[in-house]
Write an enzyme that holds these catalytic residues in place. Structure first.
Site, PDB file in Angstrom:
ATOM      1  N   ARG A 181       0.804  -1.231   0.000  1.00 12.27           N
ATOM      2  CA  ARG A 181       0.000   0.000   0.000  1.00 12.27           C
ATOM      3  C   ARG A 181       0.839   1.286   0.000  1.00 12.27           C
ATOM      4  NH1 ARG A 181      -3.115  -3.395  -1.245  1.00 12.27           N
ATOM      5  NH2 ARG A 181      -5.171  -3.800  -0.364  1.00 12.27           N
ATOM      6  N   CYS A 230     -10.495  -1.160   3.304  1.00 14.55           N
ATOM      7  CA  CYS A 230      -9.897  -1.697   4.518  1.00 14.55           C
ATOM      8  C   CYS A 230      -9.232  -0.578   5.314  1.00 14.55           C
ATOM      9  CB  CYS A 230      -8.867  -2.763   4.178  1.00 14.55           C
ATOM     10  SG  CYS A 230      -9.640  -4.334   3.764  1.00 14.55           S
ATOM     11  N   GLU A 300      -4.019   1.410   7.018  1.00 14.53           N
ATOM     12  CA  GLU A 300      -3.570   1.474   5.622  1.00 14.53           C
ATOM     13  C   GLU A 300      -4.273   2.605   4.889  1.00 14.53           C
ATOM     14  OE1 GLU A 300      -4.979   0.648   2.435  1.00 14.53           O
ATOM     15  OE2 GLU A 300      -6.337  -1.052   2.700  1.00 14.53           O
TER      16      GLU A 300
END
Ligand code: EPU
Length: 312
Positions: A181, A230, A300
């Site tokens: 990420r 997420c 993230e």
């Protein structure tokens, strides 16, 4: 440019009439989670020259810059962003072309769904994991977006970038530092366009079949409500969603922010959530997982204009 909407800092900047420039622009509706305050300055530049002029003006005044794509992986604080938000949304950033058989060239504003569709139509396989990621090429580069075992940088051959002082350059894949990420160079450079290579040529029916499989898997395992995707990175050897689920934290709610009942690593907006509700819920989840599992979950998702360690 709309003169009445300019401020001192940007009032003298030469940009074309097609460039959008606004002040105190609400950002919540420009993100998928739908929380947070306004950007002090907001622009949708219509060309490279306009972008360069705007970035140089920001640099001259020490104004922070944030590149917003589809806003699908970012939390905007309730206080908003005291800087310039740039969105490469004008059609000049949204071109995608197939070149030399298995190569694709895509502007930063191209939606991943469009890229995926173009690849499928051209019989280029291996991009199906992008189906359903609600982002743009620019966002996928910045975040090294991933799903279904695939990573955006699996495809990247080069990226054309602009520095915050307006210089353009092309970075080849091996000049870039990317990981889970993140693409480090894009923390402070603007991705304009990417050169991609499809893993294989394939029958369209096979590509469509895989697209349908991924779509089904996603529909079953991820919530439909507004979210920012997420929230946490998966910790080494485990899954944040699985941990949160195992600890019985699904459904935990602060204001209108709620841990999804479908997937533990998603926080959904039940309607009128505020960024502070989401942040409080994130703190609670981290605290529970740390206390009961001795694992530090790291976000993230991006927090616009702030470092996570300042708020956690
Ligand atoms: N699981 C549970 N309970 C839950 C959620 C998940 O037990 O509430 C279990 C699943 O059964 C599975 C494992 O945890 O065994 C992993 O779950 P899943 O397959 O949904 O994948 P994930 O690791 O949670 C990652 C990416 C997603 C991406 C999916 C699909 C991260 C942080 N997340 O999720 O990316 O869409 O794989 O491939 O890497 C995002 O980046 O925003 C994002 C959503």
């Amino acid at each position: 440019m709309n003169r009445t909407a300019t401020s001192e800092a940007f009032s003298g900047v030469a940009v074309s009439a097609e460039t959008v420039f606004l002040r105190d622009e609400p950002l919540a509706r420009r993100t998928t989670l739908g929380v947070g305050g306004p950007a002090r300055y907001y622009t949708e530049p219509a060309s490279t020259a306009d972008l360069r002029n705007l970035l140089r003006e920001a640099a001259r005044h020490g104004i922070a810059v944030f590149l917003l794509g589809r806003g699908s992986n970012v939390i905007v604080p309730d206080s908003g962003f005291d800087g310039l938000v740039v969105r490469l949304r004008h059609r000049s950033w949204r071109e995608v072309a197939v070149e030399n058989g298995d190569r694709l060239r895509a502007g930063a504003g191209v939606r991943l769904r469009e890229l995926c569709g173009e690849a499928c139509r051209s019989g280029l396989g291996g991009l199906e994991f992008l189906e359903g990621i609600p982002g743009t090429v620019g966002g996928a580069l910045r975040m090294n977006a991933g799903a279904m075992g695939g990573w955006f940088f699996d495809l990247v051959e080069w990226v054309r970038v602009m520095t915050l002082t307006g210089e353009e350059k092309v970075c080849s894949r091996d000049e870039l530092h990317f990981g889970y990420r993140v693409c480090r160079e894009l923390l402070d450079e603007v991705a304009l366009e990417a050169g991609l290579r499809a893993p294989r040529r394939e029958e369209r029916t096979a590509i469509r079949r895989r697209l349908a499989e991924f779509q089904e898997k996603r529909t079953e395992s991820q919530p439909k409500e507004s979210s920012a995707g997420c929230i946490f990175k998966n910790p080494e050897g485990d899954f944040a969603g699985r941990l949160i689920d195992e600890l019985g934290l699904k459904g935990r709610r602060v204001g209108d922010a709620e841990v999804s009942g479908v997937h533990g690593n998603f926080i959904v907006n039940r309607g009128a959530a505020r960024a502070d509700d989401v942040l409080e819920l994130i703190r609670q989840l981290r605290a529970e997982v740390a206390r009961r599992k001795d694992i530090e979950l790291e976000p993230e998702v991006l927090l616009l204009g702030a470092e996570w360690r300042e708020v956690l």
